[in-house]
Design a protein around this motif. Structure first.
Motif, PDB file in Angstrom:
ATOM      1  N   GLY A   5       0.819  -1.194   0.000  1.00 55.20           N
ATOM      2  CA  GLY A   5       0.000   0.000   0.000  1.00 55.20           C
ATOM      3  C   GLY A   5       0.859   1.253   0.000  1.00 55.20           C
ATOM      4  O   GLY A   5       2.096   1.185   0.087  1.00 55.20           O
ATOM      5  N   GLU A   6       0.199   2.385  -0.080  1.00 54.50           N
ATOM      6  CA  GLU A   6       0.915   3.663  -0.130  1.00 54.50           C
ATOM      7  C   GLU A   6       1.786   3.876   1.105  1.00 54.50           C
ATOM      8  O   GLU A   6       2.937   4.294   0.991  1.00 54.50           O
ATOM      9  CB  GLU A   6      -0.112   4.794  -0.258  1.00 54.50           C
ATOM     10  CG  GLU A   6       0.473   6.158  -0.466  1.00 54.50           C
ATOM     11  CD  GLU A   6      -0.600   7.222  -0.635  1.00 54.50           C
ATOM     12  OE1 GLU A   6      -0.361   8.350  -0.178  1.00 54.50           O
ATOM     13  OE2 GLU A   6      -1.656   6.927  -1.213  1.00 54.50           O
ATOM     14  N   LEU A   7       1.258   3.583   2.279  1.00 53.45           N
ATOM     15  CA  LEU A   7       2.025   3.775   3.511  1.00 53.45           C
ATOM     16  C   LEU A   7       3.166   2.766   3.611  1.00 53.45           C
ATOM     17  O   LEU A   7       4.275   3.108   4.027  1.00 53.45           O
ATOM     18  CB  LEU A   7       1.112   3.680   4.731  1.00 53.45           C
ATOM     19  CG  LEU A   7       1.732   3.999   6.079  1.00 53.45           C
ATOM     20  CD1 LEU A   7       2.454   5.340   6.066  1.00 53.45           C
ATOM     21  CD2 LEU A   7       0.660   3.982   7.167  1.00 53.45           C
ATOM     22  N   GLU A   8       2.924   1.531   3.195  1.00 53.26           N
ATOM     23  CA  GLU A   8       3.999   0.536   3.198  1.00 53.26           C
ATOM     24  C   GLU A   8       5.139   0.977   2.278  1.00 53.26           C
ATOM     25  O   GLU A   8       6.311   0.848   2.634  1.00 53.26           O
ATOM     26  CB  GLU A   8       3.464  -0.824   2.751  1.00 53.26           C
ATOM     27  CG  GLU A   8       2.559  -1.487   3.767  1.00 53.26           C
ATOM     28  CD  GLU A   8       1.928  -2.752   3.252  1.00 53.26           C
ATOM     29  OE1 GLU A   8       1.833  -3.715   4.033  1.00 53.26           O
ATOM     30  OE2 GLU A   8       1.530  -2.799   2.071  1.00 53.26           O
ATOM     31  N   VAL A  27      11.380   5.662  12.282  1.00 55.70           N
ATOM     32  CA  VAL A  27      10.708   5.511  10.982  1.00 55.70           C
ATOM     33  C   VAL A  27       9.548   6.492  10.908  1.00 55.70           C
ATOM     34  O   VAL A  27       9.387   7.220   9.928  1.00 55.70           O
ATOM     35  CB  VAL A  27      10.214   4.059  10.764  1.00 55.70           C
ATOM     36  CG1 VAL A  27       9.344   3.962   9.514  1.00 55.70           C
ATOM     37  CG2 VAL A  27      11.394   3.088  10.679  1.00 55.70           C
ATOM     38  N   ARG A  28       8.750   6.537  11.967  1.00 62.51           N
ATOM     39  CA  ARG A  28       7.599   7.455  11.999  1.00 62.51           C
ATOM     40  C   ARG A  28       8.047   8.901  11.842  1.00 62.51           C
ATOM     41  O   ARG A  28       7.463   9.667  11.075  1.00 62.51           O
ATOM     42  CB  ARG A  28       6.818   7.302  13.303  1.00 62.51           C
ATOM     43  CG  ARG A  28       5.527   8.133  13.300  1.00 62.51           C
ATOM     44  CD  ARG A  28       4.886   8.187  14.636  1.00 62.51           C
ATOM     45  NE  ARG A  28       5.778   8.964  15.518  1.00 62.51           N
ATOM     46  CZ  ARG A  28       5.508   9.249  16.760  1.00 62.51           C
ATOM     47  NH1 ARG A  28       4.405   8.815  17.321  1.00 62.51           N
ATOM     48  NH2 ARG A  28       6.345   9.956  17.482  1.00 62.51           N
ATOM     49  N   ASP A  29       9.118   9.275  12.520  1.00 59.14           N
ATOM     50  CA  ASP A  29       9.597  10.658  12.454  1.00 59.14           C
ATOM     51  C   ASP A  29      10.123  11.031  11.070  1.00 59.14           C
ATOM     52  O   ASP A  29      10.073  12.194  10.688  1.00 59.14           O
ATOM     53  CB  ASP A  29      10.691  10.896  13.500  1.00 59.14           C
ATOM     54  CG  ASP A  29      10.166  10.846  14.930  1.00 59.14           C
ATOM     55  OD1 ASP A  29       8.927  10.895  15.114  1.00 59.14           O
ATOM     56  OD2 ASP A  29      10.997  10.740  15.845  1.00 59.14           O
ATOM     57  N   ARG A  30      10.623  10.053  10.320  1.00 57.70           N
ATOM     58  CA  ARG A  30      11.190  10.333   8.997  1.00 57.70           C
ATOM     59  C   ARG A  30      10.160  10.267   7.871  1.00 57.70           C
ATOM     60  O   ARG A  30      10.461  10.656   6.744  1.00 57.70           O
ATOM     61  CB  ARG A  30      12.326   9.347   8.690  1.00 57.70           C
ATOM     62  CG  ARG A  30      13.536   9.539   9.575  1.00 57.70           C
ATOM     63  CD  ARG A  30      14.639   8.598   9.177  1.00 57.70           C
ATOM     64  NE  ARG A  30      15.767   8.667  10.096  1.00 57.70           N
ATOM     65  CZ  ARG A  30      16.967   8.192   9.824  1.00 57.70           C
ATOM     66  NH1 ARG A  30      17.212   7.612   8.661  1.00 57.70           N
ATOM     67  NH2 ARG A  30      17.936   8.286  10.703  1.00 57.70           N
ATOM     68  N   LEU A  31       8.984   9.761   8.162  1.00 57.51           N
ATOM     69  CA  LEU A  31       7.946   9.668   7.130  1.00 57.51           C
ATOM     70  C   LEU A  31       7.467  11.050   6.724  1.00 57.51           C
ATOM     71  O   LEU A  31       7.274  11.926   7.565  1.00 57.51           O
ATOM     72  CB  LEU A  31       6.758   8.848   7.635  1.00 57.51           C
ATOM     73  CG  LEU A  31       6.931   7.344   7.627  1.00 57.51           C
ATOM     74  CD1 LEU A  31       5.807   6.677   8.389  1.00 57.51           C
ATOM     75  CD2 LEU A  31       7.008   6.812   6.204  1.00 57.51           C
ATOM     76  N   THR A  32       7.269  11.232   5.439  1.00 54.58           N
ATOM     77  CA  THR A  32       6.776  12.511   4.918  1.00 54.58           C
ATOM     78  C   THR A  32       5.478  12.264   4.147  1.00 54.58           C
ATOM     79  O   THR A  32       5.400  12.491   2.942  1.00 54.58           O
ATOM     80  CB  THR A  32       7.824  13.167   3.998  1.00 54.58           C
ATOM     81  OG1 THR A  32       8.159  12.242   2.960  1.00 54.58           O
ATOM     82  CG2 THR A  32       9.071  13.561   4.764  1.00 54.58           C
ATOM     83  N   THR A  33       4.479  11.788   4.872  1.00 56.47           N
ATOM     84  CA  THR A  33       3.210  11.445   4.239  1.00 56.47           C
ATOM     85  C   THR A  33       2.235  12.622   4.220  1.00 56.47           C
ATOM     86  O   THR A  33       1.174  12.514   3.623  1.00 56.47           O
ATOM     87  CB  THR A  33       2.533  10.275   4.984  1.00 56.47           C
ATOM     88  OG1 THR A  33       2.300  10.670   6.339  1.00 56.47           O
ATOM     89  CG2 THR A  33       3.391   9.023   4.934  1.00 56.47           C
ATOM     90  N   GLY A  34       2.600  13.704   4.896  1.00 65.03           N
ATOM     91  CA  GLY A  34       1.704  14.844   4.950  1.00 65.03           C
ATOM     92  C   GLY A  34       0.668  14.746   6.055  1.00 65.03           C
ATOM     93  O   GLY A  34      -0.203  15.598   6.175  1.00 65.03           O
ATOM     94  N   ARG A  35       0.756  13.713   6.859  1.00 60.80           N
ATOM     95  CA  ARG A  35      -0.177  13.557   7.985  1.00 60.80           C
ATOM     96  C   ARG A  35       0.576  12.971   9.176  1.00 60.80           C
ATOM     97  O   ARG A  35       1.603  12.317   9.021  1.00 60.80           O
ATOM     98  CB  ARG A  35      -1.358  12.679   7.604  1.00 60.80           C
ATOM     99  CG  ARG A  35      -0.937  11.308   7.166  1.00 60.80           C
ATOM    100  CD  ARG A  35      -2.102  10.452   6.717  1.00 60.80           C
ATOM    101  NE  ARG A  35      -1.597   9.089   6.557  1.00 60.80           N
ATOM    102  CZ  ARG A  35      -2.155   8.185   5.834  1.00 60.80           C
ATOM    103  NH1 ARG A  35      -3.249   8.427   5.204  1.00 60.80           N
ATOM    104  NH2 ARG A  35      -1.636   6.988   5.745  1.00 60.80           N
ATOM    105  N   THR A  36       0.060  13.224  10.359  1.00 56.43           N
ATOM    106  CA  THR A  36       0.659  12.691  11.576  1.00 56.43           C
ATOM    107  C   THR A  36       0.153  11.271  11.785  1.00 56.43           C
ATOM    108  O   THR A  36      -1.053  11.031  11.802  1.00 56.43           O
ATOM    109  CB  THR A  36       0.292  13.567  12.787  1.00 56.43           C
ATOM    110  OG1 THR A  36       0.714  14.903  12.510  1.00 56.43           O
ATOM    111  CG2 THR A  36       0.959  13.058  14.041  1.00 56.43           C
TER     112      THR A  36
END
Length: 121
Positions: A5-8, A27-36
Motif C-alpha cells: 500500500g501507499e504507507l507501506e 521511521v515514523r519521524d522520517r515519514l513525509t506522508t503529509g499527515r501525523t
C-alpha cells in the motif's frame, strides 16, 4: 509492489534511505506522508512488511529495529519471481512480457542470456 500500500511503500522508502536499522519511532519521524501517524500505525505497517518478508528486524534493547530485506531492485525481482510462480503458465507470461518490452529491456535480457550461455560452456 507485491500488494504494498501507499504507507507501506513510504515506510520502505524511509528504510532504503537509512544507513542503519531504525526503530519504529524513528521511521515514523522520517515519514513525509503529509499527515501525523500514530506510533501503533507505523508499528503495524512494519509488522506487516516483516510478515511479507520485505523487512528484517532485530531486537535492540526493548525495541525492534527494522531494515530492508534487500535493495528495491532485489525485492521487486523477488516479487516478479513469486508472481510468475503463481500463474501456472510462467512461459506464457514471459512471452507477453517480451513482446511488450522496450528495446532497452530487451538488450538487458539479451545480455543476461548471453552471460548465462557463456557460463555453461
Amino acid at each position: 509492489m507485491d500488494g504494498l500500500g501507499e504507507l507501506e511503500a513510504a515506510v520502505m522508502d524511509v528504510l532504503w534511505q537509512a544507513s542503519t536499522p531504525l526503530p519504529v519511532r524513528e521511521v515514523r519521524d522520517r515519514l513525509t506522508t503529509g499527515r501525523t501517524l500514530a506510533y501503533t500505525t507505523v508499528m503495524t505497517v512494519l509488522d506487516n512488511l516483516h510478515r511479507k518478508e520485505w523487512v528484517l528486524r532485530e531486537k535492540n534493547g526493548r525495541a525492534w529495529h527494522y531494515r530492508p530485506a534487500g535493495t528495491r531492485e532485489e525485492l521487486v525481482a523477488r516479487t516478479l519471481r513469486r508472481l510468475l510462480e503463481t500463474t501456472g503458465r510462467p512461459d506464457v507470461v514471459l512471452l507477453h512480457f517480451a513482446r511488450a518490452a522496450s528495446d532497452r529491456e530487451l538488450a538487458v535480457l539479451r545480455q543476461v542470456l548471453d552471460e548465462r550461455e557463456g557460463g555453461h560452456r
